[in-house]
Scaffold this motif. Structure first.
Motif, PDB file in Angstrom:
ATOM      1  N   LYS A 535       0.819  -1.210   0.000  1.00  0.00           N
ATOM      2  CA  LYS A 535       0.000   0.000   0.000  1.00  0.00           C
ATOM      3  C   LYS A 535       0.852   1.258   0.000  1.00  0.00           C
ATOM      4  N   TYR A 536       1.961   1.222   0.809  1.00  0.00           N
ATOM      5  CA  TYR A 536       2.718   2.464   0.978  1.00  0.00           C
ATOM      6  C   TYR A 536       3.964   2.508   0.096  1.00  0.00           C
ATOM      7  N   SER A 537       3.824   1.874  -1.124  1.00  0.00           N
ATOM      8  CA  SER A 537       4.880   1.999  -2.142  1.00  0.00           C
ATOM      9  C   SER A 537       4.215   2.430  -3.442  1.00  0.00           C
ATOM     10  N   ARG A 572       4.816   6.062  16.557  1.00  0.00           N
ATOM     11  CA  ARG A 572       3.375   6.068  16.845  1.00  0.00           C
ATOM     12  C   ARG A 572       2.560   5.097  15.997  1.00  0.00           C
ATOM     13  N   ILE A 573       3.176   4.503  15.006  1.00  0.00           N
ATOM     14  CA  ILE A 573       2.379   3.705  14.066  1.00  0.00           C
ATOM     15  C   ILE A 573       1.720   2.475  14.692  1.00  0.00           C
ATOM     16  N   PHE A 574       2.208   2.029  15.855  1.00  0.00           N
ATOM     17  CA  PHE A 574       1.602   0.840  16.467  1.00  0.00           C
ATOM     18  C   PHE A 574       0.371   1.180  17.307  1.00  0.00           C
ATOM     19  N   GLY A 594      -3.982  -2.414  11.418  1.00  0.00           N
ATOM     20  CA  GLY A 594      -3.078  -3.502  11.047  1.00  0.00           C
ATOM     21  C   GLY A 594      -1.895  -3.656  11.999  1.00  0.00           C
ATOM     22  N   LEU A 595      -1.146  -2.577  12.235  1.00  0.00           N
ATOM     23  CA  LEU A 595       0.079  -2.691  13.036  1.00  0.00           C
ATOM     24  C   LEU A 595      -0.220  -2.941  14.513  1.00  0.00           C
ATOM     25  N   SER A 596      -1.367  -2.419  15.009  1.00  0.00           N
ATOM     26  CA  SER A 596      -1.683  -2.703  16.422  1.00  0.00           C
ATOM     27  C   SER A 596      -2.014  -4.178  16.586  1.00  0.00           C
ATOM     28  N   GLY A 618      12.031   3.828   1.861  1.00  0.00           N
ATOM     29  CA  GLY A 618      11.453   2.521   2.152  1.00  0.00           C
ATOM     30  C   GLY A 618      11.587   2.141   3.612  1.00  0.00           C
ATOM     31  N   SER A 619      10.985   0.988   3.928  1.00  0.00           N
ATOM     32  CA  SER A 619      10.960   0.577   5.338  1.00  0.00           C
ATOM     33  C   SER A 619      11.243  -0.908   5.433  1.00  0.00           C
ATOM     34  N   ARG A 620      11.735  -1.291   6.681  1.00  0.00           N
ATOM     35  CA  ARG A 620      11.844  -2.723   6.956  1.00  0.00           C
ATOM     36  C   ARG A 620      11.257  -2.980   8.339  1.00  0.00           C
TER      37      ARG A 620
HETATM   38  P1  ADP Z   1      -3.450   1.038   7.880  1.00  0.00           P
HETATM   39  O1  ADP Z   1      -4.663   0.225   7.793  1.00  0.00           O
HETATM   40  O2  ADP Z   1      -3.674   2.509   7.796  1.00  0.00           O
HETATM   41  O3  ADP Z   1      -2.369   0.585   7.002  1.00  0.00           O
HETATM   42  P2  ADP Z   1      -1.638   0.166   9.924  1.00  0.00           P
HETATM   43  O4  ADP Z   1      -1.774   0.013  11.372  1.00  0.00           O
HETATM   44  O5  ADP Z   1      -1.269  -1.093   9.192  1.00  0.00           O
HETATM   45  O6  ADP Z   1      -2.931   0.839   9.362  1.00  0.00           O
HETATM   46  O7  ADP Z   1      -0.509   1.228   9.648  1.00  0.00           O
HETATM   47  C1  ADP Z   1      -0.553   2.428  10.333  1.00  0.00           C
HETATM   48  C2  ADP Z   1       0.136   3.529   9.512  1.00  0.00           C
HETATM   49  O8  ADP Z   1       1.542   3.250   9.430  1.00  0.00           O
HETATM   50  C3  ADP Z   1      -0.292   3.591   8.116  1.00  0.00           C
HETATM   51  O9  ADP Z   1      -1.445   4.408   7.977  1.00  0.00           O
HETATM   52  C4  ADP Z   1       0.899   4.179   7.420  1.00  0.00           C
HETATM   53  O10 ADP Z   1       0.824   5.577   7.444  1.00  0.00           O
HETATM   54  C5  ADP Z   1       2.064   3.705   8.209  1.00  0.00           C
HETATM   55  N1  ADP Z   1       2.760   2.541   7.562  1.00  0.00           N
HETATM   56  C6  ADP Z   1       2.585   1.246   7.857  1.00  0.00           C
HETATM   57  N2  ADP Z   1       3.436   0.453   7.112  1.00  0.00           N
HETATM   58  C7  ADP Z   1       4.137   1.302   6.357  1.00  0.00           C
HETATM   59  C8  ADP Z   1       5.151   1.117   5.360  1.00  0.00           C
HETATM   60  N3  ADP Z   1       5.637  -0.103   5.026  1.00  0.00           N
HETATM   61  N4  ADP Z   1       5.689   2.223   4.740  1.00  0.00           N
HETATM   62  C9  ADP Z   1       5.214   3.447   5.097  1.00  0.00           C
HETATM   63  N5  ADP Z   1       4.250   3.703   5.988  1.00  0.00           N
HETATM   64  C10 ADP Z   1       3.713   2.624   6.623  1.00  0.00           C
END
Ligand code: ADP
Length: 640
Positions: A535-537, A572-574, A594-596, A618-620
């Motif tokens: 999604k984020y690429s 904060r993404i988690f 997703g991440l939580s 990019g991210s890992r």
């Molecule tokens: P979402 O359903 O929005 O993807 P997630 O909990 O999976 O929810 O991710 C939270 C946020 O983290 C995303 O909205 C995005 O902004 C960021 N994110 C997650 N994975 C990536 C990634 N691989 N590259 C860039 N941003 C990411």
């Protein structure tokens, strides 16, 4: 917050106000209790004082005729019952001290007197005169005349500077019992006067003769059986005190002086048996005995300073820790003297006052009670605060849960609408078409299948999240091969990721150790990470899925060349519902769950998630899981 403040502050102010009032009341009540107790005690002292006055007056009354008024005077003054006392007869005439007598005794009978006096005073021939006086003293049978002649003889010897001869006369001839009461023509005793004259001449305290004469004279003056007149006695006492300063030989001297001055100033004294100010200038009080034959005299300080201590000595004042004083009319009580009462009918205008010897003990008793109030109020305020914060905490949790539910409902409806709408559009287009083009139908069905898969994943995520929130997420743990997890994940995404703009690679280390975990849950973790990587690429995606070991852990990582994350966002993404770019949400890219979910599952496996990312590069995301089976006990919600 305002409500919380009101809930805390209002009762606190109430409690503090209550405590302040209680403390003040306690202080007043204690003072009142104490005042009542001591007022009773003071009344008791007043009665004792009254009784003491009666007893004192009775003691100072003139007794039967066997005791002379002057003897009684001496007894009263030396026993310190009063500073002085004046006695009266039935007619109100002063008995003691009696008025000055002006009586003149008989003329000298011997004609030699005239010759001797002429020689002494006109011729200044003291020697000749002394001889004539000596001759008269030997000739006469009258003791008064004899004493007078000896007195003149001594006087002339002293004038003639014959001190020794004069002293011999004083100590031998005049020191005779028969001459003791001899009077001069003014009614004064002769011997004491001659003795004073001799002492003045010697004027040396260390001289043996001086000492002997002095002792004799003191004895005469303190002998209240003798007929010495009060005025002569007082005069001689004063003269002797001047001659030998510092000697404390006359305890009645001040009383004599006081009585004489009073009798002179009060020819007709008040005979009321109440204490009243006399007309003497230096604060002297008078009170008549009931018979009205005696008037007792007191100096102000005798009453204020010694009277009550006399009571105390008699064990009349009982309270130890109190200090009782008599205040003269007009005298103001000290600050510590918190009770004063009238001193009784015999002492009009006088007041009895009471102070505490140790006011601190009273204050500390009050302070102790106040400390109890203070501690109680402190505990009440503290418990109010604790209860309030506990309630506030519960409220906050409830509000958070309510908000979470609202967010979830909002997100769910929004997220479900998008795939459903696109499926409906595709189906409507097919239905409304005139004919079915096989290729178009296949393409539309493929799209519908994709949306369907997306819908399923969304619902899966919602369900997982819901179970997770309720703490009901159960896992089915088993020893699994990490490579197998990678394989299952690749199979799940294969269809979706096999596109010209996406390059998907996987690297699995050989002989990876087994992981103790839930296969489906771990696949869900990797699918979420893969979804995000996709999604984020943008443009040409390059996604790599890896499994490798590191120390005691097994790492499963997803790497992309997408938009990346800032350092701040990484932290904060988690969090639930957190999304870096809100515009993506509107495009139906996700719901921030997703991440939580990833974090929750990994944590339940005893592992953690590491993120390395750079904006625009990019991210890992690396899932680190413990490899050893012995770590099972750290897994939460794991059936043993
Ligand atoms: P979402 O359903 O929005 O993807 P997630 O909990 O999976 O929810 O991710 C939270 C946020 O983290 C995303 O909205 C995005 O902004 C960021 N994110 C997650 N994975 C990536 C990634 N691989 N590259 C860039 N941003 C990411």
């Amino acid at each position: 917050m305002l409500l919380l403040l009101i809930v805390v502050v209002v009762p606190t102010i109430g409690v503090l106000w209550f405590v302040r009032v209680a403390m003040e009341n306690e202080q007043l009540a204690s003072r009142q209790r104490l005042t009542n107790a001591y007022r009773t005690q003071l009344r008791f002292v007043k009665h004792q004082l009254d009784a003491y006055w009666s007893e004192l007056a009775a003691r100072c009354e003139p007794r039967d005729d066997s005791v002379s008024p002057q003897r009684q005077f001496a007894d009263v003054v030396t026993s310190r019952a009063a500073d002085a006392v004046v006695y009266y007869d039935d007619l109100g005439n002063t008995l003691y001290p009696p008025p000055q007598s002006t009586s003149i005794t008989a003329e000298n009978s011997d004609p030699a007197w005239a010759e001797a006096e002429r020689l002494e005073h006109e011729q200044n021939d003291a020697v000749q005169a002394s001889q004539i006086y000596a001759a008269i003293s030997q000739r006469t049978a009258d003791t008064d005349e004899k004493a007078r002649a000896l007195q003149a003889h001594v006087r002339c010897l002293l004038k003639a500077k014959k001190l020794h001869a004069a002293l011999d006369v004083v100590t031998i001839a005049l020191n005779s019992r028969s001459l003791e009461q001899a009077l001069d023509q003014n009614g004064r005793q002769i011997v004491p006067n001659v003795e004073l004259m001799a002492l003045r001449q010697i004027n040396d305290e260390t001289n043996e003769k001086f000492k002997a004469i002095y002792r004799r004279l003191v004895r005469r003056l303190t002998d209240y059986e003798s007929a010495l007149t009060p005025s002569q006695r007082l005069f001689l006492m004063k003269e002797l005190t001047q001659l030998v300063p510092g000697s404390d030989s006359f305890p009645t001297m001040a009383g004599e002086d006081l009585a004489a001055r009073f009798a002179a100033a009060h020819p007709i004294p008040s005979r009321d048996p109440i204490l009243q100010r006399s007309q003497l200038p230096d604060g002297v009080w008078q009170i008549a005995a009931p018979s009205r034959h005696a008037v007792l005299l007191f100096r102000t300080e005798t009453i204020t300073e010694t009277l009550l201590s006399t009571l105390a000595q008699d064990d009349l004042v009982e309270a130890k820790e109190t200090n009782v004083r008599l205040l003269a009319p007009g005298q103001v009580a000290d600050e510590q003297e918190f009770i004063t009462i009238p001193a009784g009918p015999r002492l009009p205008g006088w007041r009895l006052s009471l102070a505490l010897d140790n006011a601190q003990s009273f204050n500390s008793a009050v302070a102790q009670k106040n400390a109890v109030y203070l501690w109680t109020s402190f505990l009440v305020v503290l418990s109010t605060l604790l209860i309030t914060f506990a309630i506030a905490g519960t409220f906050r949790r409830q509000i958070r849960i309510a908000n979470l539910k609202n967010d979830l409902v909002g997100t769910v409806s929004h997220e479900l609408k998008t795939p459903l709408a696109s499926m409906r559009l595709l189906v409507d287009t097919l239905i409304e078409g005139d004919s079915f083009d096989e290729e178009q139908v296949r393409e539309y069905l493929n799209l519908i299948a994709k949306e369907n898969t997306r819908l399923s994943r969304l619902i899966d995520n919602f369900l997982t999240f819901s179970r997770m929130e309720r703490g009901k997420h159960g896992f089915d743990f088993a020893f699994i091969d990490a490579g197998f997890v990678i394989k299952r994940t690749l199979e799940a995404v294969d269809e979706r990721f096999r596109r010209p703009d996406c390059e998907l690679n996987s690297e699995t280390e050989r002989d990876l150790p087994a992981v103790f975990g839930d296969l489906d849950a771990l696949v869900t973790v990797l699918l979420n990470l893969m979804d995000n990587a996709y999604k984020y690429s943008n443009g040409n995606r390059a996604i790599v899925l890896r499994a490798h070991s590191r120390d005691n852990d097994v790492c499963l990582s997803v790497e992309d060349n997408g938009i990346g994350l800032s350092r701040n966002s990484t932290r904060r993404i988690f969090q639930r519902f957190y999304q870096v770019d809100q515009s993506l949400v509107r495009l139906g890219h996700g719901c921030g769950l997703g991440l939580s979910i990833v974090k929750h599952i990994v944590k339940a496996h005893g592992g953690h998630v590491e993120v390395e990312s750079k904006l625009g590069q990019g991210s890992r995301f690396t899932v680190v899981l413990p490899k050893s089976a012995s770590r099972i006990d750290t897994l939460s919600g794991v059936p043993a």
